[in-house]
Enzyme design. Structure first.
Site, mmCIF file in Angstrom:
data_model
loop_
_atom_site.group_PDB
_atom_site.id
_atom_site.type_symbol
_atom_site.label_atom_id
_atom_site.label_comp_id
_atom_site.label_asym_id
_atom_site.label_seq_id
_atom_site.Cartn_x
_atom_site.Cartn_y
_atom_site.Cartn_z
ATOM 1 C CG LEU A 16 -10.903 44.937 -27.918
ATOM 2 C CD1 LEU A 16 -10.599 44.290 -29.257
ATOM 3 C CD2 LEU A 16 -10.344 46.350 -27.864
ATOM 4 C CG ASP A 17 -16.355 49.269 -26.417
ATOM 5 O OD1 ASP A 17 -16.252 48.909 -25.229
ATOM 6 O OD2 ASP A 17 -16.140 50.432 -26.805
ATOM 7 C CB ALA A 18 -20.331 44.543 -28.772
#
Length: 232
Positions: A100-102
């Site tokens: 997942l993205d930050a």
């Protein structure tokens, strides 16, 4: 399991390195030299390498409720790794099955079973992931069919695979996709002229984020959850 896989799980050897040692006669099972990589052994089997016993450790499987401002990586970068949340031995020997993205929250699966995680991340496996999405503009009803048909992402040659969009309110929806293209959910909404301002993953395959887990909390997967991926 296969003997070569057993050796790799007990050591830091690659599959090819294990097969080489087998061919050289360096592996014994119950005292007998075995050269067949596919020879079937069990966690409790008596296996030795250079006459040193190999100790088998069961694979580990966890779910984590990922908060914002951390990354799905084994290395700390601009943000810290999600692996810091796991209070287990050798946490950084694990890897994340589906990143997942930050700035994205939600379900993250973490394991040291490479074949298991491959069934989640491989494009050929079509493992479904469900996201809760908040947008900056109202989501038109036409987006349901557009996502089902596939949309054209910038710098992509092919349309996205069919996706299921369930509009919950003018600016909130559930989106289920079976791919894992770079920033895919954000790019899909960008393709219809909208912008994602909140993104949360709720489900991977048949595994749903445990509602009792607060952000940053984790738990061991149940046998049923593990098996739901293994049978796919």
């Amino acid at each position: 399991m296969r003997l070569d896989k057993f050796i790799c799980r007990c050591t830091e050897l690659t599959r090819s390195e294990a097969k080489k040692l087998l061919k050289q006669g360096e592996i014994r099972v119950a005292g007998d030299i075995v050269k067949d990589p596919g020879f079937q052994v069990y966690p409790e089997s008596d296996v030795t390498l250079f006459d040193n016993p190999l100790s088998f450790e069961q694979a580990r499987y966890y779910m984590l409720h990922k908060p914002q401002d951390c990354i799905c990586s084994n290395i700390d970068e601009l943000y810290p790794s999600v692996l810091h949340f796991l209070d287990v031995d050798r946490a950084f020997d694990l890897h994340i099955a589906g990143r997942l993205d930050a700035d994205t929250t939600g379900l993250v699966l973490i394991t040291d079973d490479g074949q298991w995680s491959h069934k989640i991340t491989s494009p050929k496996k079509d493992c479904a992931k469900r996201y809760r999405v908040q947008t900056s503009k109202d989501i038109p009803a036409s987006a349901v069919q557009a996502f089902a048909d596939g949309v054209q992402l910038q710098n992509e040659a092919k349309l996205t695979k069919p996706a299921i969009l369930d509009i919950l309110s003018p600016r909130e929806a559930l989106l289920t996709i079976s791919e894992g293209k770079y920033h895919q959910v954000k790019r899909m909404f960008a393709a219809i002229g909208n912008r994602v301002i909140g993104l949360h993953r709720e489900k991977i395959g048949e595994i749903e984020l445990d509602s009792s887990l607060e952000q940053g909390q984790w738990r061991v997967l149940s046998e049923e959850e593990i098996a739901s991926v293994s049978k796919s």
